[in-house]
Design a protein around this motif. Structure first.
Motif, PDB file in Angstrom:
ATOM      1  N   ASN A 155      92.056  20.735-137.151  1.00  0.00           N
ATOM      2  CA  ASN A 155      92.533  21.231-135.855  1.00  0.00           C
ATOM      3  C   ASN A 155      93.998  20.868-135.637  1.00  0.00           C
ATOM      4  OD1 ASN A 155      92.143  18.488-135.544  1.00  0.00           O
ATOM      5  ND2 ASN A 155      91.308  18.639-133.466  1.00  0.00           N
ATOM      6  N   GLY A 156      94.769  20.898-136.738  1.00  0.00           N
ATOM      7  CA  GLY A 156      96.198  20.591-136.658  1.00  0.00           C
ATOM      8  C   GLY A 156      97.015  21.781-136.194  1.00  0.00           C
ATOM      9  N   LYS A 157      98.308  21.777-136.553  1.00  0.00           N
ATOM     10  CA  LYS A 157      99.235  22.800-136.067  1.00  0.00           C
ATOM     11  C   LYS A 157      99.080  24.137-136.787  1.00  0.00           C
ATOM     12  CE  LYS A 157     102.595  19.308-134.721  1.00  0.00           C
ATOM     13  NZ  LYS A 157     103.936  18.725-134.945  1.00  0.00           N
ATOM     14  N   GLY A 158      98.346  24.125-137.888  1.00  0.00           N
ATOM     15  CA  GLY A 158      98.128  25.374-138.599  1.00  0.00           C
ATOM     16  C   GLY A 158      99.315  25.764-139.471  1.00  0.00           C
ATOM     17  N   ILE A 159      99.207  26.933-140.091  1.00  0.00           N
ATOM     18  CA  ILE A 159     100.218  27.429-141.015  1.00  0.00           C
ATOM     19  C   ILE A 159     100.694  28.794-140.536  1.00  0.00           C
ATOM     20  CG2 ILE A 159     100.690  28.076-143.419  1.00  0.00           C
ATOM     21  CD1 ILE A 159      98.251  26.268-144.148  1.00  0.00           C
ATOM     22  N   ILE A 203     102.708  29.437-149.774  1.00  0.00           N
ATOM     23  CA  ILE A 203     102.512  28.000-149.609  1.00  0.00           C
ATOM     24  C   ILE A 203     102.073  27.290-150.900  1.00  0.00           C
ATOM     25  CG2 ILE A 203     100.084  28.050-148.887  1.00  0.00           C
ATOM     26  CD1 ILE A 203     100.934  26.000-146.707  1.00  0.00           C
ATOM     27  N   PHE A 204     101.517  28.070-151.854  1.00  0.00           N
ATOM     28  CA  PHE A 204     101.101  27.473-153.119  1.00  0.00           C
ATOM     29  C   PHE A 204     102.184  27.562-154.194  1.00  0.00           C
ATOM     30  CE2 PHE A 204      97.090  28.656-151.057  1.00  0.00           C
ATOM     31  CZ  PHE A 204      96.424  27.452-151.107  1.00  0.00           C
ATOM     32  N   ASP A 205     103.341  28.147-153.878  1.00  0.00           N
ATOM     33  CA  ASP A 205     104.441  28.211-154.834  1.00  0.00           C
ATOM     34  C   ASP A 205     105.053  26.826-154.980  1.00  0.00           C
ATOM     35  OD1 ASP A 205     103.914  30.856-154.918  1.00  0.00           O
ATOM     36  OD2 ASP A 205     105.817  31.522-154.042  1.00  0.00           O
ATOM     37  N   LYS A 206     105.369  26.451-156.222  1.00  0.00           N
ATOM     38  CA  LYS A 206     105.838  25.085-156.448  1.00  0.00           C
ATOM     39  C   LYS A 206     107.225  24.827-155.866  1.00  0.00           C
ATOM     40  CE  LYS A 206     107.555  25.954-161.182  1.00  0.00           C
ATOM     41  NZ  LYS A 206     107.426  25.513-162.578  1.00  0.00           N
ATOM     42  N   PHE A 207     108.028  25.884-155.657  1.00  0.00           N
ATOM     43  CA  PHE A 207     109.364  25.687-155.122  1.00  0.00           C
ATOM     44  C   PHE A 207     109.458  25.950-153.626  1.00  0.00           C
ATOM     45  CE2 PHE A 207     110.888  27.036-159.546  1.00  0.00           C
ATOM     46  CZ  PHE A 207     110.943  25.723-159.973  1.00  0.00           C
ATOM     47  N   GLY A 209     105.005  15.091-151.562  1.00  0.00           N
ATOM     48  CA  GLY A 209     103.738  14.957-152.277  1.00  0.00           C
ATOM     49  C   GLY A 209     102.820  16.127-152.067  1.00  0.00           C
ATOM     50  N   SER A 210     102.680  16.565-150.790  1.00  0.00           N
ATOM     51  CA  SER A 210     101.753  17.651-150.495  1.00  0.00           C
ATOM     52  C   SER A 210     102.298  18.988-150.950  1.00  0.00           C
ATOM     53  CB  SER A 210     101.444  17.696-148.997  1.00  0.00           C
ATOM     54  OG  SER A 210     102.590  18.074-148.268  1.00  0.00           O
ATOM     55  N   GLY A 211     103.627  19.133-150.948  1.00  0.00           N
ATOM     56  CA  GLY A 211     104.218  20.388-151.409  1.00  0.00           C
ATOM     57  C   GLY A 211     103.854  20.676-152.848  1.00  0.00           C
ATOM     58  N   MET A 212     104.074  19.710-153.712  1.00  0.00           N
ATOM     59  CA  MET A 212     103.685  19.878-155.107  1.00  0.00           C
ATOM     60  C   MET A 212     102.175  19.840-155.249  1.00  0.00           C
ATOM     61  SD  MET A 212     106.480  17.951-157.492  1.00  0.00           S
ATOM     62  CE  MET A 212     106.420  16.388-156.648  1.00  0.00           C
ATOM     63  N   GLY A 213     101.538  19.102-154.363  1.00  0.00           N
ATOM     64  CA  GLY A 213     100.081  18.968-154.450  1.00  0.00           C
ATOM     65  C   GLY A 213      99.369  20.295-154.317  1.00  0.00           C
ATOM     66  N   LEU A 214      99.848  21.171-153.442  1.00  0.00           N
ATOM     67  CA  LEU A 214      99.218  22.476-153.275  1.00  0.00           C
ATOM     68  C   LEU A 214      99.424  23.353-154.508  1.00  0.00           C
ATOM     69  CD1 LEU A 214     100.032  23.274-149.542  1.00  0.00           C
ATOM     70  CD2 LEU A 214      97.804  22.695-150.526  1.00  0.00           C
ATOM     71  N   ALA A 215     100.611  23.303-155.076  1.00  0.00           N
ATOM     72  CA  ALA A 215     100.863  24.064-156.310  1.00  0.00           C
ATOM     73  C   ALA A 215     100.001  23.534-157.443  1.00  0.00           C
ATOM     74  CB  ALA A 215     102.346  23.987-156.679  1.00  0.00           C
ATOM     75  N   ILE A 216      99.888  22.212-157.538  1.00  0.00           N
ATOM     76  CA  ILE A 216      99.042  21.599-158.563  1.00  0.00           C
ATOM     77  C   ILE A 216      97.583  21.984-158.334  1.00  0.00           C
ATOM     78  CG2 ILE A 216      98.133  19.379-159.381  1.00  0.00           C
ATOM     79  CD1 ILE A 216     100.930  18.198-158.834  1.00  0.00           C
ATOM     80  N   SER A 217      97.144  21.952-157.085  1.00  0.00           N
ATOM     81  CA  SER A 217      95.756  22.297-156.765  1.00  0.00           C
ATOM     82  C   SER A 217      95.425  23.718-157.198  1.00  0.00           C
ATOM     83  CB  SER A 217      95.503  22.143-155.262  1.00  0.00           C
ATOM     84  OG  SER A 217      95.641  20.793-154.867  1.00  0.00           O
ATOM     85  N   ILE A 255      91.853  29.367-154.759  1.00  0.00           N
ATOM     86  CA  ILE A 255      92.098  28.592-153.542  1.00  0.00           C
ATOM     87  C   ILE A 255      93.049  29.409-152.675  1.00  0.00           C
ATOM     88  CG2 ILE A 255      93.938  27.296-154.710  1.00  0.00           C
ATOM     89  CD1 ILE A 255      93.304  24.942-152.831  1.00  0.00           C
ATOM     90  N   ARG A 256      92.758  29.475-151.385  1.00  0.00           N
ATOM     91  CA  ARG A 256      93.572  30.302-150.494  1.00  0.00           C
ATOM     92  C   ARG A 256      93.500  29.759-149.066  1.00  0.00           C
ATOM     93  NH1 ARG A 256      88.819  32.849-151.766  1.00  0.00           N
ATOM     94  NH2 ARG A 256      87.520  33.629-150.047  1.00  0.00           N
ATOM     95  N   VAL A 257      94.412  30.268-148.239  1.00  0.00           N
ATOM     96  CA  VAL A 257      94.412  29.934-146.817  1.00  0.00           C
ATOM     97  C   VAL A 257      93.730  31.062-146.062  1.00  0.00           C
ATOM     98  CG1 VAL A 257      95.828  29.356-144.827  1.00  0.00           C
ATOM     99  CG2 VAL A 257      96.582  28.697-147.103  1.00  0.00           C
ATOM    100  N   ASP A 258      92.901  30.716-145.100  1.00  0.00           N
ATOM    101  CA  ASP A 258      92.231  31.727-144.282  1.00  0.00           C
ATOM    102  C   ASP A 258      93.179  32.199-143.188  1.00  0.00           C
ATOM    103  OD1 ASP A 258      90.632  33.299-142.716  1.00  0.00           O
ATOM    104  OD2 ASP A 258      88.990  31.852-142.524  1.00  0.00           O
TER     105      ASP A 258
END
Length: 283
Positions: A217-221, A229-233, A246-254, A265-268
């Motif tokens: 229930n955060g601020k969302g995307i 958002i999953f792009d490494k750059f 950490g989380s920026g690269m973490g999503l690309a790694i995920s 993996i995707r965002v709804d």
């Protein structure tokens, strides 16, 4: 041929047919030229869009590298400063010395985690990482991830609600899938509010897939960030959702890890009460 016809003289049928044939050929050629012109314009537009995309990627890469350089420099400078203070002051009280040593250890861990992420991302994006896939309980792996972030959630007073799921056994690299779950949970903890933050993990089974929903229930995307958002750059221009290193690269790694397991993996985009990530596994 047309100019050679004299008005006063009767025109024979063969000559009329020849004139019509020439006109038909001219029309056909004009249509072909128009089609080629349209094709060239479409190709030009595609090249222009591709060039703009490359320019944007290059900009994102430069920004990414600047951020990495900053993130590497910050703990390094902190470690050096604390070490110099400890070296110069032999009479420092034990408690204060312990505090400086704790800072050195924490910054060293942060530096090691950043370097590990950089190396992981490079190996995964180039397909050089070999997955150790064995049969594991998805329920057990998820609970390991929740246990791993428990202290973070407790410190921020964030509630993590995991719906009870039946035991599902799948073939995957547990360390890597645990890394994905931990990353998603850690990101949610970072972006929800203290005390009233809530994270929910749900599971849905179909005949061929297992769907896992990580909701907060955060601020969302923002909609404009979801595609990238999953792009490494990629770093969001919206400061409310700008990804920590950490989380920026973490999503690309995920994404690379899940795709290496033939999942997704995707965002709804339809979830409006925060953020919802959907991880899909093949049975």
């Amino acid at each position: 041929m047309i100019s050679s016809v004299v008005k006063e003289q009767p025109v024979s049928l063969p000559e009329v047919l020849k004139i019509l044939e020439e006109n038909k050929e001219t029309i056909t050629i004009n249509k072909q030229l128009q089609q080629q012109s349209h094709d060239l314009k479409r190709l030009s537009d595609r090249l222009k869009n591709a060039n703009q995309a490359l320019v944007e990627k290059d900009r994102q890469k430069d920004e990414f590298l600047d951020t990495v350089a900053h993130e590497l420099k910050t703990p390094t400078a902190s470690i050096r400063a604390a070490s110099e203070i400890l070296f110069d002051d032999d009479d420092m009280p034990v408690e204060l010395k312990k505090k400086f040593l704790d800072n050195i250890v924490n910054d060293s861990d942060r530096l090691a985690a950043l370097i590990t992420n950089i190396l992981d991302l490079e190996k995964l994006s180039n397909g050089r990482e070999v997955m150790d896939k064995k049969q594991h309980s998805l329920k057990d792996t998820l609970h390991k991830a929740v246990d791993g972030v428990y202290q973070l959630a407790l410190k921020k007073q964030v509630k993590i609600d995991v719906n009870e799921i039946e035991s599902i056994n799948l073939y995957y690299d547990e360390d890597r899938i645990l890394q994905v779950f931990t990353n998603l949970l850690s990101n949610s903890i970072k972006f929800v509010s203290s005390k009233d933050g809530v994270i929910k993990v749900k599971t849905q089974l179909t005949d061929t897939t297992v769907l896992m929903f990580f909701e907060d229930n955060g601020k969302g995307i923002p909609q404009e960030d979801m595609e990238f958002i999953f792009d490494k750059f990629y770093q969001s221009n919206n400061q409310n959702v700008k990804k920590p290193m950490g989380s920026g690269m973490g999503l690309a790694i995920s994404r690379h890890i899940i795709e290496s397991h033939h999942g997704s993996i995707r965002v709804d985009p339809n979830f409006i009460d925060g953020a919802r990530f959907i991880v899909e596994f093949k049975k």
